[in-house]
Design an enzyme around this catalytic site. Structure first.
Site, short mmCIF file in Angstrom:
data_model
loop_
_atom_site.label_atom_id
_atom_site.label_comp_id
_atom_site.label_asym_id
_atom_site.label_seq_id
_atom_site.Cartn_x
_atom_site.Cartn_y
_atom_site.Cartn_z
CB SER A 163 -0.89 0.01 1.24
OG SER A 163 -1.53 1.28 1.40
CE1 TYR A 180 -3.79 -2.11 4.99
CE2 TYR A 180 -3.17 0.19 4.64
CZ TYR A 180 -3.59 -1.04 4.14
OH TYR A 180 -3.80 -1.19 2.79
#
Length: 279
Positions: A163, A180
């Site tokens: 990401s 995350y």
């Protein structure tokens, strides 16, 4: 050798072809995984195994993929890859259908949003385990199938979903994604390490680093970040990710076109991670 000979590419027309390839897509029942699986089928894969935790979702995804006017077949193999024993079962089940795997798209993942002072330990355990540890174990357990037909001239491929949160700064404040963001940075570095380890074995390892794509996993955070219109305005190319963006990138990395790409990552965000750094 003449200049004309230098530029002649006899087989360029098939450079993106995946004819006859066998692929596995984790987290393949929806979102980026399903977009990628669609691209793999359309590029010629003969079998694409779809796995995620929910059996009904896998069956629904496979039904949609098998309705496409292409010869490849999508096969549902539900599994919870957060559990190592389930990864081993997944490999065993897929081995009943094929003696090799050419492409592994390690896409399953999880996120967690909470302010700094309230971010629980359990969030770190869940997110790091699924986004990093399970990715490693999944690749490790699939390695025998990936090696089965791999050669240095015709390598197998592993593609990891990271990401832009692992490159720039993710969400902070009330819905901060500390675990995350850290997990996706780790996924990118895991990609580099595995590329060096597995490259000589005929397995190329690369990653994609998506920005915002309208998916079930991302939609809630997109609203908290200001909604679709604001995110589009904040992106240099004026839009969010489309299904074809991830599908085409995964097909590229899985194809002969990316035969000299190893340990890299492709950012799929329209330049948004760069724009965030402007003063």
């Amino acid at each position: 050798m003449s200049a004309e000979a230098d530029v002649k590419l006899d087989n360029f027309k098939s450079i993106f072809s995946l004819d006859g390839k066998v692929a596995v897509v984790t987290g393949g029942s929806r979102g980026l995984g399903l977009h990628a699986a669609s691209g793999l089928i359309q590029a010629g894969c003969s079998k694409v195994f779809i796995t995620s935790r929910k059996a009904a979702a896998c069956e629904e995804a496979c039904a949609a993929l098998n309705a496409l006017p292409f010869a490849g077949k999508a096969i549902s193999v539900p599994a919870d890859i957060a559990k190592p024993a389930e990864i081993e079962r997944l490999v065993a089940e897929i081995s009943k259908h094929t003696d090799h795997v050419d492409i592994l798209f390690a896409n399953a993942g999880a996120s967690w949003g909470a302010p700094f002072d309230k971010s629980p330990e359990s969030a770190w355990t869940k997110v790091m385990d699924l986004n990093v540890k399970s990715v490693f174990i999944c690749i490790q357990k699939f390695a025998p199938l990936l090696r089965a037909r791999a050669t240095l001239p015709s390598p197998s491929r592993v593609i990891i979903t990271a990401s832009i949160a692992g490159i720039g700064i993710g969400t902070v404040g009330e819905n901060a994604t500390f675990a995350y963001s850290a997990s996706k940075a780790a996924a990118l570095h895991l990609t580099r390490n595995l590329a060096v380890e597995l490259g000589p074995q005929g397995i190329l390892v690369n990653a994609i680093a998506p920005g915002f794509f309208p998916t079930k996993m991302a939609n809630g955070l997109m609203e908290l970040e200001g909604g679709t219109k604001k995110l589009e305005q904040d992106t240099p190319n004026g839009r969010l990710g489309l299904p074809e963006d991830v599908a085409a990138t995964v097909v590229y990395l899985a194809s002969r076109a990316a035969g000299h790409v190893n340990g890299g990552h492709i950012v799929l965000d329209g330049g948004s991670v760069l724009a965030r750094g402007r003063l």
